[in-house]
Design an enzyme around this catalytic site. Structure first.
Site, PDB file in Angstrom:
ATOM      1  N   LYS A  17       0.886  -1.294  -0.300  1.00  0.00           N
ATOM      2  CA  LYS A  17       0.083  -0.177   0.024  1.00  0.00           C
ATOM      3  C   LYS A  17       0.620   1.568  -0.166  1.00  0.00           C
ATOM      4  CE  LYS A  17      -0.838   2.060   3.238  1.00  0.00           C
ATOM      5  NZ  LYS A  17      -1.156   2.145   4.945  1.00  0.00           N
TER       6      LYS A  17
ATOM      7  N   ASP B 263      -5.603  -0.237   8.804  1.00  0.00           N
ATOM      8  CA  ASP B 263      -5.470   0.424   7.427  1.00  0.00           C
ATOM      9  C   ASP B 263      -6.009  -1.667   6.170  1.00  0.00           C
ATOM     10  OD1 ASP B 263      -2.930  -0.903   7.989  1.00  0.00           O
ATOM     11  OD2 ASP B 263      -1.527   0.047   7.253  1.00  0.00           O
TER      12      ASP B 263
HETATM   13  O1  C5P Z   1      -2.315   0.333  11.886  1.00  0.00           O
HETATM   14  P1  C5P Z   1      -0.934   0.660  12.807  1.00  0.00           P
HETATM   15  O2  C5P Z   1      -1.643  -0.703  13.889  1.00  0.00           O
HETATM   16  O3  C5P Z   1       0.210   0.568  11.684  1.00  0.00           O
HETATM   17  O4  C5P Z   1      -0.166   1.250  13.438  1.00  0.00           O
HETATM   18  C1  C5P Z   1       0.502   1.249  14.644  1.00  0.00           C
HETATM   19  C2  C5P Z   1      -0.319   2.591  15.116  1.00  0.00           C
HETATM   20  O5  C5P Z   1       0.820   3.744  14.933  1.00  0.00           O
HETATM   21  C3  C5P Z   1      -0.877   2.936  16.344  1.00  0.00           C
HETATM   22  O6  C5P Z   1      -0.673   1.946  17.362  1.00  0.00           O
HETATM   23  C4  C5P Z   1      -0.944   4.331  16.955  1.00  0.00           C
HETATM   24  O7  C5P Z   1      -0.054   4.654  17.897  1.00  0.00           O
HETATM   25  C5  C5P Z   1      -0.333   4.816  15.631  1.00  0.00           C
HETATM   26  N1  C5P Z   1      -1.614   5.058  14.549  1.00  0.00           N
HETATM   27  C6  C5P Z   1      -2.142   6.247  14.870  1.00  0.00           C
HETATM   28  N2  C5P Z   1      -3.129   7.074  13.712  1.00  0.00           N
HETATM   29  C7  C5P Z   1      -3.202   6.255  12.678  1.00  0.00           C
HETATM   30  C8  C5P Z   1      -2.730   4.682  12.138  1.00  0.00           C
HETATM   31  C9  C5P Z   1      -1.938   4.643  12.885  1.00  0.00           C
HETATM   32  O8  C5P Z   1      -1.600   6.917  15.155  1.00  0.00           O
HETATM   33  N3  C5P Z   1      -4.580   6.118  12.012  1.00  0.00           N
END
Ligand code: C5P
Length: 300
Positions: A25, A154
């Site tokens: 992505k 995502d």
């Molecule tokens: O979605 P993913 O697990 O990769 O996200 C990892 C971390 O990134 C989350 O735990 C959060 O701290 C941060 N994050 C965020 N806002 C988002 C996506 C991710 O703050 N929209």
């Protein structure tokens, strides 16, 4: 008959798609527009899914296992219960109220991990598509999106694997305008970047949303003009944590083939857009000068 007995009595459907491509992505633009009370950030992003990715196969086995191969297999642990493929498998059967059959998941890990191109999310989404084909109601089942969201913000976008505008915390999808024929070269300097650390390092969290989309990106120039009016708001924060990102962007910007270069997601992977005929030469010259970088090219 109980729901579980009914479900387990079903013979798994054989499908032609026991292997699934898990596309990277790439965030062509990513604006951070706010922050929720739970700490998650509000995003507005144009994401594309080029033909560069991992490959996942699933087959019946005596015991559930994850078998890793490919150039980035060593970055993962086959017995890590938190691996997103295994987690996706568990959640799929939990939600569909079926006893999970023992399965062998074979993951060819071609994408670098912790690299801003959603590799783990793409693998989880590929796992859901495969299981929906074999043991569920097919990949059009609306419940699949809910399972995907429970795995990560995502993962729903990776389930669809189509160019889209992402909003909310990345879970809200709207179709993107049709894109022109353009090639993309992905480059990673071999340094993992922690997504939470990048979000924590942001200086501003309330930036304007993406500019209005045209009805279609009729030519590469229309897309490039639109991109020049956008940003990746995570890029400065990621570069402060990982200076190698700046080195990659300088190298991409210095190449005559590059039409546009930027970091994807929270980094460290960066992309260059170029004319399809220029992708090979760009890939070759980067690989010659930086043999330790991961470089892959495809079409947006
Ligand atoms: O979605 P993913 O697990 O990769 O996200 C990892 C971390 O990134 C989350 O735990 C959060 O701290 C941060 N994050 C965020 N806002 C988002 C996506 C991710 O703050 N929209």
């Amino acid at each position: 008959m109980t729901a579980i007995a009914e479900a387990t009595s079903r013979t798994p459907r054989r499908t032609s798609s026991d292997a699934e491509f898990a596309r990277a992505k790439v965030n062509l633009a990513l604006h951070v527009t706010g922050q929720r009370a739970d700490g998650y950030h509000l995003l507005d992003s144009l994401a594309v899914f080029p033909d560069i990715g991992d490959r996942l196969r699933v087959s019946p086995a005596k015991a559930t296992s994850l078998v890793l191969s490919g150039p980035f297999a060593d970055a993962l642990e086959a017995d890590d219960p938190d691996n997103l493929v295994l987690k996706a498998g568990r959640l799929f059967f939990e939600h569909s109220r079926q006893v999970a059959p023992p399965l062998r998941f074979a993951l060819e890990k071609n994408l670098p991990v912790a690299s801003g191109i959603g590799g783990g999310s793409a693998d989880a989404a590929a796992c859901l598509r495969l299981l929906a084909d074999r043991y569920g109601r097919g990949r059009a089942d609306a419940a699949l999106v809910g399972i995907a969201l429970a795995l990560g913000a995502d993962v729903p976008a990776c389930l669809a694997q189509r160019p889209c505008r992402l909003s909310g915390i990345g879970e809200r999808l709207d179709p993107a305008p049709p894109l022109p024929e353009i090639a993309i070269v992905l480059v990673n300097p071999g340094v993992g970047v922690s997504t939470p650390a990048v979000f924590r390092a942001l200086e501003t969290r309330d930036n304007p949303p993406l500019p209005a989309f045209p009805e279609r990106f009729a030519t590469p120039e229309v897309l490039l003009d639109w991109l020049r009016a956008t940003r990746n708001d995570l890029q400065p924060a990621a570069m402060s944590i990982c200076p190698a990102i700046g080195t990659v962007l300088d190298a991409l910007d210095a190449r005559p083939e590059t039409l546009f270069a930027r970091m994807s997601g929270s980094g460290a992977t960066c992309f260059a857009l170029c004319r399809p005929a220029d992708a090979g030469p760009l890939h070759e010259s980067l690989a010659r000068d930086h043999p330790d970088w991961w470089i892959a090219c495809g079409t947006v």
